[in-house]
Design a protein around this motif. Structure first.
Motif, PDB file in Angstrom:
ATOM      1  N   THR A  16      -6.321 -12.100   7.023  1.00 15.30           N
ATOM      2  CA  THR A  16      -6.983 -10.825   6.730  1.00 15.30           C
ATOM      3  C   THR A  16      -6.576  -9.763   7.749  1.00 15.30           C
ATOM      4  OG1 THR A  16      -8.861 -11.970   5.730  1.00 15.30           O
ATOM      5  CG2 THR A  16      -9.220  -9.699   6.440  1.00 15.30           C
ATOM      6  N   ARG A  20      -4.571  -6.327   6.804  1.00 18.31           N
ATOM      7  CA  ARG A  20      -5.190  -5.025   7.105  1.00 18.31           C
ATOM      8  C   ARG A  20      -4.317  -4.224   8.069  1.00 18.31           C
ATOM      9  NH1 ARG A  20      -7.728  -6.941   3.635  1.00 18.31           N
ATOM     10  NH2 ARG A  20      -6.030  -5.815   2.654  1.00 18.31           N
ATOM     11  N   GLU A  23      -1.433  -2.816   6.120  1.00 18.09           N
ATOM     12  CA  GLU A  23      -1.929  -1.713   5.293  1.00 18.09           C
ATOM     13  C   GLU A  23      -2.071  -0.439   6.128  1.00 18.09           C
ATOM     14  OE1 GLU A  23      -5.153  -1.729   1.756  1.00 18.09           O
ATOM     15  OE2 GLU A  23      -5.821  -2.556   3.655  1.00 18.09           O
ATOM     16  N   GLU A  24      -2.638  -0.570   7.314  1.00 17.92           N
ATOM     17  CA  GLU A  24      -2.846   0.594   8.173  1.00 17.92           C
ATOM     18  C   GLU A  24      -1.515   1.151   8.674  1.00 17.92           C
ATOM     19  OE1 GLU A  24      -3.549   3.159  11.397  1.00 17.92           O
ATOM     20  OE2 GLU A  24      -2.651   1.191  11.719  1.00 17.92           O
ATOM     21  N   ALA A  43      -2.268  -6.533  14.571  1.00 18.50           N
ATOM     22  CA  ALA A  43      -3.262  -7.490  14.090  1.00 18.50           C
ATOM     23  C   ALA A  43      -3.878  -8.303  15.223  1.00 18.50           C
ATOM     24  CB  ALA A  43      -2.629  -8.427  13.072  1.00 18.50           C
ATOM     25  N   LEU A  64       0.546  -8.522   0.360  1.00 14.89           N
ATOM     26  CA  LEU A  64      -0.365  -7.386   0.375  1.00 14.89           C
ATOM     27  C   LEU A  64      -0.456  -6.751  -1.007  1.00 14.89           C
ATOM     28  CD1 LEU A  64      -2.206  -5.436   1.851  1.00 14.89           C
ATOM     29  CD2 LEU A  64      -0.176  -4.218   2.677  1.00 14.89           C
ATOM     30  N   ARG A  68      -3.801  -6.544  -3.643  1.00 12.50           N
ATOM     31  CA  ARG A  68      -4.311  -5.343  -4.309  1.00 12.50           C
ATOM     32  C   ARG A  68      -4.395  -5.552  -5.815  1.00 12.50           C
ATOM     33  NH1 ARG A  68      -1.494  -0.726  -0.599  1.00 12.50           N
ATOM     34  NH2 ARG A  68      -2.745  -1.193   1.235  1.00 12.50           N
TER      35      ARG A  68
END
Length: 198
Positions: A16, A20, A23-24, A43, A64, A68
């Motif tokens: 996770t 994330r 994604e950022e 991360a 990723l 989604r």
């Protein structure tokens, strides 16, 4: 908590955190500027952990994108209408196509990292796109909704045609220019013509 359970929980947390962080980073950097080392640092995990979980940068980006797509799948099966159950087939189809276009438009950087053939349902070159589980699910959803209202149409082929829009280079270029709303309007016009309000 036993040692195996703790290891599994750590693995889930790491996965996770890595997704994330990726994604950022995609909101701030061009995909080519995002290395596995940069993801690991963001991360808070070791580079080896990223490689172990995803194998490669492409594997990470694909995971990723599939996450989604899975979020959309959950909305279809358990979310509120019109995307979820409880709305007429036409309204559900319009909501679904809108959601797909918005997802692709929001993730242009991620799709760029995956390459021109990648949108959502990328498969290894030796496999046909329709073999991908996301593609099969989306195709089945569209064809089911079409068939519910218009048994006289070739729902199977129509689903392929509608899904082909998110894999077309001109369409992807249009989304890159910010024409997502234009594509949504066009898809809605097509559906309205094929599935008018009862």
């Amino acid at each position: 908590m036993t040692e195996p359970e703790r290891l599994r929980a750590d693995a889930v947390r790491n996965r996770t955190a890595i997704l994330r962080a990726t994604e950022e980073l995609l909101t701030r950097y061009h995909p080519q500027q995002i290395s596995m080392e940069k993801v690991a640092a963001a991360a808070g995990v070791g580079k080896g952990t990223v490689f172990h979980r995803f194998g490669s940068r492409h594997g990470l980006m694909r995971a990723l994108m599939q996450e989604r797509a899975q979020d959309l799948e959950i909305a279809i099966t358990t979310g509120p209408p019109p995307l979820g159950q409880g709305a007429p087939p036409r309204a559900r189809l319009l909501a679904f196509l809108t959601a797909v276009v918005e997802m692709v438009a929001r993730n242009k950087g991620l799709l760029a990292a995956l390459g021109p053939a990648a949108p959502v349902t990328a498969v290894p070159e030796e496999e046909p796109r329709e073999a991908h589980p996301v593609y099969r699910s989306w195709h089945g959803h569209i064809s089911h909704l079409v068939h519910q209202q218009r048994q006289d149409l070739d729902a199977d082929m129509l689903a392929h045609v509608l899904l082909a829009t998110v894999h077309s280079e001109p369409i992807l270029n249009a989304l890159e220019r910010g024409d997502g709303n234009r594509l949504i309007r066009t898809l809605h016009d097509l559906v309205a013509g094929l599935m008018p309000n009862p």
